[in-house]
Enzyme design. Sequence first.
Site, PDB file in Angstrom:
ATOM      1  N   LYS A  16       0.843  -1.209   0.000  1.00  0.00           N
ATOM      2  CA  LYS A  16       0.000   0.000   0.000  1.00  0.00           C
ATOM      3  C   LYS A  16       0.868   1.245   0.000  1.00  0.00           C
ATOM      4  CE  LYS A  16       0.989   1.385   4.332  1.00  0.00           C
ATOM      5  NZ  LYS A  16       1.790   2.537   4.611  1.00  0.00           N
ATOM      6  N   SER A 113       2.118  -6.541   7.370  1.00  0.00           N
ATOM      7  CA  SER A 113       0.649  -6.542   7.470  1.00  0.00           C
ATOM      8  C   SER A 113       0.053  -7.355   6.324  1.00  0.00           C
ATOM      9  CB  SER A 113       0.109  -5.114   7.376  1.00  0.00           C
ATOM     10  OG  SER A 113       0.749  -4.293   8.313  1.00  0.00           O
ATOM     11  N   ASP A 146      -2.649  -1.680   9.937  1.00  0.00           N
ATOM     12  CA  ASP A 146      -2.722  -1.743   8.472  1.00  0.00           C
ATOM     13  C   ASP A 146      -3.282  -3.058   7.938  1.00  0.00           C
ATOM     14  OD1 ASP A 146      -1.689   0.770   7.953  1.00  0.00           O
ATOM     15  OD2 ASP A 146       0.325   0.072   7.446  1.00  0.00           O
TER      16      ASP A 146
HETATM   17  C1  LIG Z   1       2.548   4.314   9.238  1.00  0.00           C
HETATM   18  C2  LIG Z   1       1.524   3.370   8.657  1.00  0.00           C
HETATM   19  C3  LIG Z   1       0.615   4.172   7.705  1.00  0.00           C
HETATM   20  O1  LIG Z   1      -0.297   3.332   7.053  1.00  0.00           O
HETATM   21  O2  LIG Z   1       2.044   2.282   7.928  1.00  0.00           O
HETATM   22  P1  LIG Z   1       3.569   1.853   7.559  1.00  0.00           P
HETATM   23  O3  LIG Z   1       4.159   3.009   6.841  1.00  0.00           O
HETATM   24  O4  LIG Z   1       4.282   1.539   8.839  1.00  0.00           O
HETATM   25  O5  LIG Z   1       3.464   0.643   6.656  1.00  0.00           O
HETATM   26  C4  LIG Z   1       0.646   2.752   9.791  1.00  0.00           C
HETATM   27  O6  LIG Z   1       0.071   3.752  10.601  1.00  0.00           O
HETATM   28  C5  LIG Z   1       1.393   1.773  10.649  1.00  0.00           C
HETATM   29  O7  LIG Z   1       0.564   0.690  10.811  1.00  0.00           O
HETATM   30  P2  LIG Z   1       1.127  -0.707  11.387  1.00  0.00           P
HETATM   31  O8  LIG Z   1       2.499  -0.959  10.872  1.00  0.00           O
HETATM   32  O9  LIG Z   1       0.068  -1.733  11.149  1.00  0.00           O
HETATM   33  O10 LIG Z   1       1.258  -0.318  12.882  1.00  0.00           O
HETATM   34  P3  LIG Z   1       0.925  -1.146  14.218  1.00  0.00           P
HETATM   35  O11 LIG Z   1       1.624  -2.468  14.142  1.00  0.00           O
HETATM   36  O12 LIG Z   1      -0.533  -1.127  14.500  1.00  0.00           O
HETATM   37  O13 LIG Z   1       1.665  -0.229  15.278  1.00  0.00           O
HETATM   38  C6  LIG Z   1       3.071  -0.143  15.343  1.00  0.00           C
HETATM   39  C7  LIG Z   1       3.423   1.114  16.094  1.00  0.00           C
HETATM   40  O14 LIG Z   1       3.215   2.270  15.260  1.00  0.00           O
HETATM   41  C8  LIG Z   1       2.688   3.340  16.018  1.00  0.00           C
HETATM   42  N1  LIG Z   1       1.347   3.699  15.501  1.00  0.00           N
HETATM   43  C9  LIG Z   1       0.725   2.927  14.588  1.00  0.00           C
HETATM   44  C10 LIG Z   1      -0.512   3.285  14.092  1.00  0.00           C
HETATM   45  C11 LIG Z   1      -1.107   4.469  14.590  1.00  0.00           C
HETATM   46  N2  LIG Z   1      -2.300   4.864  14.158  1.00  0.00           N
HETATM   47  N3  LIG Z   1      -0.467   5.224  15.501  1.00  0.00           N
HETATM   48  C12 LIG Z   1       0.771   4.858  15.964  1.00  0.00           C
HETATM   49  O15 LIG Z   1       1.340   5.562  16.788  1.00  0.00           O
HETATM   50  C13 LIG Z   1       2.658   2.884  17.458  1.00  0.00           C
HETATM   51  O16 LIG Z   1       3.889   3.242  18.010  1.00  0.00           O
HETATM   52  C14 LIG Z   1       2.584   1.357  17.329  1.00  0.00           C
HETATM   53  O17 LIG Z   1       3.098   0.697  18.450  1.00  0.00           O
HETATM   54  N1  LIG Z   2       6.018 -11.122   7.380  1.00  0.00           N
HETATM   55  C1  LIG Z   2       6.847 -10.076   7.572  1.00  0.00           C
HETATM   56  N2  LIG Z   2       7.352  -9.402   6.515  1.00  0.00           N
HETATM   57  C2  LIG Z   2       8.172  -8.342   6.720  1.00  0.00           C
HETATM   58  N3  LIG Z   2       8.575  -7.899   7.922  1.00  0.00           N
HETATM   59  C3  LIG Z   2       8.092  -8.522   9.007  1.00  0.00           C
HETATM   60  C4  LIG Z   2       7.204  -9.621   8.866  1.00  0.00           C
HETATM   61  N4  LIG Z   2       6.874 -10.024  10.099  1.00  0.00           N
HETATM   62  C5  LIG Z   2       7.519  -9.221  10.961  1.00  0.00           C
HETATM   63  N5  LIG Z   2       8.267  -8.314  10.320  1.00  0.00           N
HETATM   64  C6  LIG Z   2       9.078  -7.249  10.985  1.00  0.00           C
HETATM   65  O1  LIG Z   2       8.330  -6.039  10.855  1.00  0.00           O
HETATM   66  C7  LIG Z   2       9.154  -4.936  10.547  1.00  0.00           C
HETATM   67  C8  LIG Z   2       8.364  -3.964   9.660  1.00  0.00           C
HETATM   68  O2  LIG Z   2       8.231  -4.541   8.394  1.00  0.00           O
HETATM   69  P1  LIG Z   2       7.157  -4.161   7.278  1.00  0.00           P
HETATM   70  O3  LIG Z   2       5.791  -4.569   7.694  1.00  0.00           O
HETATM   71  O4  LIG Z   2       7.683  -4.714   6.006  1.00  0.00           O
HETATM   72  O5  LIG Z   2       7.308  -2.580   7.209  1.00  0.00           O
HETATM   73  P2  LIG Z   2       6.389  -1.330   7.438  1.00  0.00           P
HETATM   74  O6  LIG Z   2       5.804  -1.438   8.840  1.00  0.00           O
HETATM   75  O7  LIG Z   2       7.340  -0.197   7.300  1.00  0.00           O
HETATM   76  O8  LIG Z   2       5.343  -1.324   6.399  1.00  0.00           O
HETATM   77  C9  LIG Z   2      10.392  -5.541   9.866  1.00  0.00           C
HETATM   78  O9  LIG Z   2      11.544  -4.866  10.240  1.00  0.00           O
HETATM   79  C10 LIG Z   2      10.419  -6.991  10.333  1.00  0.00           C
HETATM   80  O10 LIG Z   2      11.392  -7.166  11.330  1.00  0.00           O
END
Ligand SMILES: C[C@@](CO)(OP(=O)(O)O)[C@H](O)COP(=O)(O)OP(=O)(O)OC[C@H]1O[C@@H](n2ccc(N)nc2=O)[C@H](O)[C@@H]1O
Ligand SMILES: Nc1ncnc2c1ncn2[C@@H]1O[C@H](COP(=O)(O)OP(=O)(O)O)[C@@H](O)[C@H]1O
Length: 321
Positions: A16, A113, A146
Amino acid sequence: MLSVVPTPITVRVPAKVNLHLSVGDPRPDGYHELVTIFQALSMTDEVTVLVAEEPGIDVHGDGADSVPTGPSNLAWKAVQLLAEHSGRDPEEPGVRLSINKGIPVAGGMAGGSADAAAALLALNHLWRLELGRDELSEIAGRLGSDVPFSLQGGTALGTGRGERLVPVLARHTFHWVIALDRRGLGTPGVYTELDRLRAESKPNRVGEVEPLLEALATGDPRQLALLLGNDLQAAAVSLRPGLRRTLRAGVQAGALAGIVSGSGPTCAFLCTDADAAVRVAAELSGAGVCRTVRVAHGPVPGARIVSEDRADRPTPPQVHA
Ligand SMILES: C[C@@](CO)(OP(=O)(O)O)[C@H](O)COP(=O)(O)OP(=O)(O)OC[C@H]1O[C@@H](n2ccc(N)nc2=O)[C@H](O)[C@@H]1O
Ligand SMILES: Nc1ncnc2c1ncn2[C@@H]1O[C@H](COP(=O)(O)OP(=O)(O)O)[C@@H](O)[C@H]1O
Protein backbone atom coordinates in the site's frame (compact mmCIF):
# COMPACT_ATOMS: atom_id res chain seq x y z
CA MET A 1 -4.34 -45.37 8.21
CA LEU A 2 -5.00 -43.03 5.28
CA SER A 3 -5.65 -39.35 5.88
CA VAL A 4 -6.54 -36.76 3.26
CA VAL A 5 -4.21 -33.74 3.42
CA PRO A 6 -5.62 -30.53 1.92
CA THR A 7 -3.34 -29.17 -0.77
CA PRO A 8 -1.55 -25.87 -0.10
CA ILE A 9 -3.31 -22.55 -0.60
CA THR A 10 -1.52 -19.51 -1.95
CA VAL A 11 -2.72 -15.96 -1.42
CA ARG A 12 -1.40 -12.92 -3.29
CA VAL A 13 -1.52 -9.67 -1.33
CA PRO A 14 -0.64 -6.08 -2.30
CA ALA A 15 1.58 -3.34 -0.87
CA LYS A 16 0.00 0.00 0.00
CA VAL A 17 0.83 3.66 -0.29
CA ASN A 18 -0.88 6.38 1.78
CA LEU A 19 -2.02 9.12 -0.62
CA HIS A 20 -3.04 11.23 2.37
CA LEU A 21 -1.86 10.62 5.91
CA SER A 22 -3.06 13.02 8.56
CA VAL A 23 -1.69 12.15 12.01
CA GLY A 24 -3.40 13.44 15.15
CA ASP A 25 -2.01 13.61 18.67
CA PRO A 26 -0.99 10.44 20.52
CA ARG A 27 -3.91 8.69 22.26
CA PRO A 28 -3.73 7.27 25.80
CA ASP A 29 -3.03 3.81 24.27
CA GLY A 30 0.05 5.21 22.46
CA TYR A 31 -1.49 5.08 18.98
CA HIS A 32 -2.17 8.18 16.92
CA GLU A 33 -5.57 9.02 15.52
CA LEU A 34 -5.33 8.94 11.71
CA VAL A 35 -7.23 10.08 8.67
CA THR A 36 -5.63 8.30 5.76
CA ILE A 37 -6.30 7.27 2.19
CA PHE A 38 -4.75 3.92 1.37
CA GLN A 39 -4.20 2.70 -2.15
CA ALA A 40 -3.21 -0.91 -2.89
CA LEU A 41 -0.39 -1.22 -5.43
CA SER A 42 0.68 -3.93 -7.89
CA MET A 43 3.74 -4.90 -5.80
CA THR A 44 2.80 -8.12 -4.05
CA ASP A 45 3.84 -10.84 -1.62
CA GLU A 46 2.64 -14.42 -1.93
CA VAL A 47 1.93 -16.51 1.13
CA THR A 48 1.35 -20.27 0.94
CA VAL A 49 -0.10 -22.24 3.84
CA LEU A 50 0.21 -25.97 4.03
CA VAL A 51 -0.65 -28.63 6.54
CA ALA A 52 2.54 -29.86 8.22
CA GLU A 53 3.39 -31.69 11.40
CA GLU A 54 6.51 -29.54 11.78
CA PRO A 55 5.23 -25.94 12.05
CA GLY A 56 7.34 -23.02 10.81
CA ILE A 57 7.99 -20.30 8.27
CA ASP A 58 10.30 -19.96 5.32
CA VAL A 59 10.82 -16.62 3.62
CA HIS A 60 12.13 -16.01 0.10
CA GLY A 61 12.58 -13.02 -2.19
CA ASP A 62 13.74 -9.45 -1.78
CA GLY A 63 14.86 -8.64 1.78
CA ALA A 64 14.04 -12.15 3.05
CA ASP A 65 17.16 -12.10 5.25
CA SER A 66 15.73 -9.34 7.43
CA VAL A 67 12.33 -10.99 7.99
CA PRO A 68 12.00 -12.96 11.23
CA THR A 69 11.08 -16.64 10.82
CA GLY A 70 10.09 -17.13 14.46
CA PRO A 71 7.06 -16.13 16.53
CA SER A 72 7.64 -12.40 15.89
CA ASN A 73 6.73 -12.80 12.20
CA LEU A 74 3.39 -11.02 11.87
CA ALA A 75 2.04 -13.74 9.59
CA TRP A 76 2.84 -16.33 12.27
CA LYS A 77 1.01 -14.18 14.82
CA ALA A 78 -1.96 -14.32 12.41
CA VAL A 79 -1.75 -18.14 12.38
CA GLN A 80 -1.74 -18.23 16.17
CA LEU A 81 -4.59 -15.75 16.57
CA LEU A 82 -6.80 -17.56 14.06
CA ALA A 83 -5.94 -20.93 15.64
CA GLU A 84 -7.02 -19.58 19.03
CA HIS A 85 -10.16 -18.02 17.52
CA SER A 86 -11.16 -21.35 15.99
CA GLY A 87 -10.46 -23.51 19.07
CA ARG A 88 -7.10 -24.92 17.90
CA ASP A 89 -3.88 -25.00 19.90
CA PRO A 90 -1.98 -21.82 18.88
CA GLU A 91 1.31 -23.50 19.80
CA GLU A 92 0.56 -26.54 17.60
CA PRO A 93 -1.38 -25.13 14.66
CA GLY A 94 -0.14 -27.91 12.35
CA VAL A 95 0.72 -25.60 9.43
CA ARG A 96 3.78 -24.20 7.65
CA LEU A 97 3.94 -20.82 5.96
CA SER A 98 6.00 -20.00 2.93
CA ILE A 99 6.34 -16.27 2.22
CA ASN A 100 7.62 -14.89 -1.05
CA LYS A 101 8.48 -11.20 -0.60
CA GLY A 102 7.93 -8.71 -3.39
CA ILE A 103 7.07 -5.87 -0.97
CA PRO A 104 10.08 -4.05 0.51
CA VAL A 105 10.76 -4.98 4.14
CA ALA A 106 10.34 -2.14 6.68
CA GLY A 107 9.64 0.18 3.76
CA GLY A 108 6.37 1.83 4.81
CA MET A 109 4.41 -0.31 2.36
CA ALA A 110 2.81 -2.65 4.92
CA GLY A 111 4.66 -5.82 3.92
CA GLY A 112 4.31 -7.56 7.27
CA SER A 113 0.65 -6.54 7.47
CA ALA A 114 0.14 -7.92 3.97
CA ASP A 115 1.56 -11.31 4.99
CA ALA A 116 -0.63 -11.41 8.09
CA ALA A 117 -3.73 -10.64 6.01
CA ALA A 118 -2.73 -13.31 3.48
CA ALA A 119 -2.23 -15.89 6.23
CA LEU A 120 -5.71 -15.13 7.67
CA LEU A 121 -7.40 -15.52 4.30
CA ALA A 122 -5.47 -18.69 3.38
CA LEU A 123 -6.17 -20.38 6.73
CA ASN A 124 -9.83 -19.41 6.61
CA HIS A 125 -9.95 -21.64 3.51
CA LEU A 126 -7.50 -24.34 4.58
CA TRP A 127 -9.33 -24.85 7.87
CA ARG A 128 -12.75 -24.26 6.26
CA LEU A 129 -13.68 -21.72 8.91
CA GLU A 130 -15.99 -19.79 6.57
CA LEU A 131 -15.47 -16.54 8.47
CA GLY A 132 -16.92 -13.57 6.60
CA ARG A 133 -14.88 -10.52 5.52
CA ASP A 134 -16.11 -8.48 8.53
CA GLU A 135 -15.02 -11.09 11.06
CA LEU A 136 -11.64 -11.55 9.33
CA SER A 137 -11.20 -7.79 9.26
CA GLU A 138 -11.89 -7.54 12.99
CA ILE A 139 -9.25 -10.21 13.68
CA ALA A 140 -6.90 -8.43 11.26
CA GLY A 141 -7.24 -5.16 13.22
CA ARG A 142 -6.01 -6.92 16.36
CA LEU A 143 -2.78 -7.87 14.54
CA GLY A 144 -1.93 -4.37 13.32
CA SER A 145 -3.48 -1.12 12.17
CA ASP A 146 -2.72 -1.74 8.47
CA VAL A 147 -3.79 -5.40 8.31
CA PRO A 148 -7.51 -4.80 7.56
CA PHE A 149 -6.57 -2.69 4.53
CA SER A 150 -4.27 -5.43 3.20
CA LEU A 151 -7.32 -7.71 3.21
CA GLN A 152 -9.59 -5.15 1.57
CA GLY A 153 -7.31 -3.53 -1.03
CA GLY A 154 -8.51 -1.02 -3.63
CA THR A 155 -8.60 2.54 -2.36
CA ALA A 156 -10.00 3.22 1.11
CA LEU A 157 -10.40 5.89 3.76
CA GLY A 158 -8.91 4.71 7.06
CA THR A 159 -9.71 6.27 10.44
CA GLY A 160 -9.07 5.36 14.08
CA ARG A 161 -5.62 3.71 14.14
CA GLY A 162 -6.11 3.21 10.39
CA GLU A 163 -8.09 0.01 10.91
CA ARG A 164 -11.60 1.45 10.36
CA LEU A 165 -12.14 1.42 6.60
CA VAL A 166 -14.58 2.80 4.06
CA PRO A 167 -14.00 2.04 0.36
CA VAL A 168 -13.31 5.09 -1.81
CA LEU A 169 -14.37 5.58 -5.40
CA ALA A 170 -11.27 5.58 -7.65
CA ARG A 171 -12.33 4.49 -11.12
CA HIS A 172 -9.01 5.13 -12.81
CA THR A 173 -5.66 3.46 -12.63
CA PHE A 174 -2.78 5.58 -11.34
CA HIS A 175 0.84 4.93 -12.30
CA TRP A 176 3.64 5.05 -9.76
CA VAL A 177 7.40 4.78 -9.57
CA ILE A 178 8.61 3.32 -6.29
CA ALA A 179 12.11 4.09 -4.98
CA LEU A 180 13.38 1.60 -2.40
CA ASP A 181 15.95 2.72 0.12
CA ARG A 182 19.00 0.74 1.20
CA ARG A 183 17.78 0.19 4.78
CA GLY A 184 14.33 0.11 6.39
CA LEU A 185 12.86 2.47 9.00
CA GLY A 186 10.93 1.27 12.05
CA THR A 187 7.35 2.58 12.23
CA PRO A 188 7.21 3.35 16.01
CA GLY A 189 10.41 5.43 15.75
CA VAL A 190 8.93 7.55 12.96
CA TYR A 191 5.76 8.32 14.96
CA THR A 192 7.96 9.20 17.97
CA GLU A 193 10.07 11.49 15.79
CA LEU A 194 6.92 13.28 14.61
CA ASP A 195 5.84 13.84 18.23
CA ARG A 196 9.32 15.20 18.96
CA LEU A 197 9.26 17.55 15.96
CA ARG A 198 5.79 18.76 16.93
CA ALA A 199 6.91 19.43 20.50
CA GLU A 200 9.77 21.66 19.35
CA SER A 201 8.24 23.41 16.33
CA LYS A 202 5.08 23.40 14.27
CA PRO A 203 5.74 21.30 11.17
CA ASN A 204 3.09 21.75 8.46
CA ARG A 205 0.14 19.43 8.68
CA VAL A 206 -1.67 17.99 5.66
CA GLY A 207 -5.01 19.65 4.98
CA GLU A 208 -8.50 18.17 4.77
CA VAL A 209 -9.01 14.91 2.89
CA GLU A 210 -12.07 15.97 0.83
CA PRO A 211 -10.22 17.60 -2.12
CA LEU A 212 -8.14 14.45 -2.53
CA LEU A 213 -11.32 12.33 -2.58
CA GLU A 214 -12.62 14.56 -5.39
CA ALA A 215 -9.37 14.18 -7.33
CA LEU A 216 -9.58 10.40 -6.99
CA ALA A 217 -13.11 10.45 -8.34
CA THR A 218 -12.10 12.49 -11.41
CA GLY A 219 -9.07 10.24 -12.00
CA ASP A 220 -6.85 13.14 -13.11
CA PRO A 221 -3.31 12.35 -11.90
CA ARG A 222 -2.28 16.03 -12.23
CA GLN A 223 -5.00 17.07 -9.79
CA LEU A 224 -4.18 14.19 -7.45
CA ALA A 225 -0.46 15.05 -7.53
CA LEU A 226 -1.17 18.50 -6.03
CA LEU A 227 -2.98 16.96 -3.08
CA LEU A 228 -0.71 14.09 -1.97
CA GLY A 229 0.36 14.66 1.63
CA ASN A 230 1.90 12.75 4.52
CA ASP A 231 2.39 14.10 8.05
CA LEU A 232 5.00 11.37 8.71
CA GLN A 233 7.16 12.61 5.82
CA ALA A 234 8.90 15.30 7.89
CA ALA A 235 9.73 12.73 10.55
CA ALA A 236 11.02 10.16 8.03
CA VAL A 237 13.16 12.84 6.35
CA SER A 238 14.45 14.00 9.72
CA LEU A 239 15.60 10.43 10.50
CA ARG A 240 16.85 9.79 6.95
CA PRO A 241 17.89 13.17 5.46
CA GLY A 242 18.94 11.52 2.17
CA LEU A 243 15.24 11.10 1.33
CA ARG A 244 15.11 14.80 0.44
CA ARG A 245 17.45 14.07 -2.47
CA THR A 246 15.42 11.06 -3.56
CA LEU A 247 12.17 13.08 -3.54
CA ARG A 248 13.81 15.85 -5.58
CA ALA A 249 15.35 13.39 -8.05
CA GLY A 250 11.98 11.75 -8.80
CA VAL A 251 10.38 15.07 -9.68
CA GLN A 252 13.44 16.08 -11.74
CA ALA A 253 13.08 12.76 -13.57
CA GLY A 254 9.57 13.82 -14.66
CA ALA A 255 7.18 12.58 -11.94
CA LEU A 256 4.18 14.79 -11.16
CA ALA A 257 4.89 14.56 -7.42
CA GLY A 258 6.71 12.44 -4.89
CA ILE A 259 5.82 11.39 -1.38
CA VAL A 260 7.29 9.25 1.38
CA SER A 261 5.17 6.09 1.62
CA GLY A 262 3.67 5.85 5.13
CA SER A 263 6.51 5.78 7.68
CA GLY A 264 9.07 5.40 4.87
CA PRO A 265 11.76 5.20 3.75
CA THR A 266 10.26 4.09 0.41
CA CYS A 267 9.31 7.03 -1.82
CA ALA A 268 6.38 6.85 -4.25
CA PHE A 269 6.19 9.06 -7.35
CA LEU A 270 2.93 9.67 -9.18
CA CYS A 271 3.31 9.79 -12.97
CA THR A 272 1.05 10.93 -15.80
CA ASP A 273 0.62 7.47 -17.34
CA ALA A 274 2.27 4.06 -17.71
CA ASP A 275 4.81 5.22 -20.34
CA ALA A 276 5.84 8.20 -18.24
CA ALA A 277 6.33 5.88 -15.25
CA VAL A 278 8.75 3.71 -17.25
CA ARG A 279 10.71 6.82 -18.34
CA VAL A 280 10.83 8.24 -14.81
CA ALA A 281 11.93 4.86 -13.41
CA ALA A 282 14.77 4.60 -15.93
CA GLU A 283 16.02 8.10 -15.17
CA LEU A 284 15.67 7.73 -11.41
CA SER A 285 17.64 4.47 -11.38
CA GLY A 286 20.49 6.31 -13.06
CA ALA A 287 20.46 9.07 -10.42
CA GLY A 288 22.02 6.82 -7.74
CA VAL A 289 19.74 8.06 -4.95
CA CYS A 290 18.17 4.75 -3.95
CA ARG A 291 18.77 0.98 -3.86
CA THR A 292 16.32 0.04 -6.56
CA VAL A 293 13.38 1.41 -8.52
CA ARG A 294 10.13 -0.29 -9.49
CA VAL A 295 7.06 0.62 -11.50
CA ALA A 296 3.62 -0.08 -10.03
CA HIS A 297 -0.03 0.80 -10.57
CA GLY A 298 -3.04 1.05 -8.33
CA PRO A 299 -5.62 0.46 -7.15
CA VAL A 300 -5.47 -3.34 -7.20
CA PRO A 301 -7.57 -5.81 -5.17
CA GLY A 302 -6.70 -6.89 -1.63
CA ALA A 303 -5.59 -10.35 -0.52
CA ARG A 304 -6.93 -13.06 -2.81
CA ILE A 305 -6.46 -16.76 -3.34
CA VAL A 306 -4.45 -17.51 -6.47
CA SER A 307 -4.18 -21.27 -6.09
CA GLU A 308 -6.70 -23.46 -4.41
CA ASP A 309 -6.99 -27.16 -4.89
CA ARG A 310 -9.22 -28.28 -2.09
CA ALA A 311 -9.99 -31.91 -1.30
CA ASP A 312 -13.67 -31.48 -2.17
CA ARG A 313 -12.81 -30.49 -5.74
CA PRO A 314 -12.86 -33.11 -8.53
CA THR A 315 -9.04 -33.00 -8.79
CA PRO A 316 -7.42 -35.84 -6.77
CA PRO A 317 -6.14 -34.76 -3.32
CA GLN A 318 -2.69 -35.67 -2.00
CA VAL A 319 -2.92 -38.79 0.14
CA HIS A 320 -0.36 -39.49 2.84
CA ALA A 321 -0.01 -42.98 4.27
C1 LIG B 1 2.55 4.31 9.24
C2 LIG B 1 1.52 3.37 8.66
C3 LIG B 1 0.61 4.17 7.70
O1 LIG B 1 -0.30 3.33 7.05
O2 LIG B 1 2.04 2.28 7.93
P1 LIG B 1 3.57 1.85 7.56
O3 LIG B 1 4.16 3.01 6.84
O4 LIG B 1 4.28 1.54 8.84
O5 LIG B 1 3.46 0.64 6.66
C4 LIG B 1 0.65 2.75 9.79
O6 LIG B 1 0.07 3.75 10.60
C5 LIG B 1 1.39 1.77 10.65
O7 LIG B 1 0.56 0.69 10.81
P2 LIG B 1 1.13 -0.71 11.39
O8 LIG B 1 2.50 -0.96 10.87
O9 LIG B 1 0.07 -1.73 11.15
O10 LIG B 1 1.26 -0.32 12.88
P3 LIG B 1 0.92 -1.15 14.22
O11 LIG B 1 1.62 -2.47 14.14
O12 LIG B 1 -0.53 -1.13 14.50
O13 LIG B 1 1.67 -0.23 15.28
C6 LIG B 1 3.07 -0.14 15.34
C7 LIG B 1 3.42 1.11 16.09
O14 LIG B 1 3.21 2.27 15.26
C8 LIG B 1 2.69 3.34 16.02
N1 LIG B 1 1.35 3.70 15.50
C9 LIG B 1 0.73 2.93 14.59
C10 LIG B 1 -0.51 3.29 14.09
C11 LIG B 1 -1.11 4.47 14.59
N2 LIG B 1 -2.30 4.86 14.16
N3 LIG B 1 -0.47 5.22 15.50
C12 LIG B 1 0.77 4.86 15.96
O15 LIG B 1 1.34 5.56 16.79
C13 LIG B 1 2.66 2.88 17.46
O16 LIG B 1 3.89 3.24 18.01
C14 LIG B 1 2.58 1.36 17.33
O17 LIG B 1 3.10 0.70 18.45
N1 LIG C 1 6.02 -11.12 7.38
C1 LIG C 1 6.85 -10.08 7.57
N2 LIG C 1 7.35 -9.40 6.51
C2 LIG C 1 8.17 -8.34 6.72
N3 LIG C 1 8.57 -7.90 7.92
C3 LIG C 1 8.09 -8.52 9.01
C4 LIG C 1 7.20 -9.62 8.87
N4 LIG C 1 6.87 -10.02 10.10
C5 LIG C 1 7.52 -9.22 10.96
N5 LIG C 1 8.27 -8.31 10.32
C6 LIG C 1 9.08 -7.25 10.98
O1 LIG C 1 8.33 -6.04 10.85
C7 LIG C 1 9.15 -4.94 10.55
C8 LIG C 1 8.36 -3.96 9.66
O2 LIG C 1 8.23 -4.54 8.39
P1 LIG C 1 7.16 -4.16 7.28
O3 LIG C 1 5.79 -4.57 7.69
O4 LIG C 1 7.68 -4.71 6.01
O5 LIG C 1 7.31 -2.58 7.21
P2 LIG C 1 6.39 -1.33 7.44
O6 LIG C 1 5.80 -1.44 8.84
O7 LIG C 1 7.34 -0.20 7.30
O8 LIG C 1 5.34 -1.32 6.40
C9 LIG C 1 10.39 -5.54 9.87
O9 LIG C 1 11.54 -4.87 10.24
C10 LIG C 1 10.42 -6.99 10.33
O10 LIG C 1 11.39 -7.17 11.33
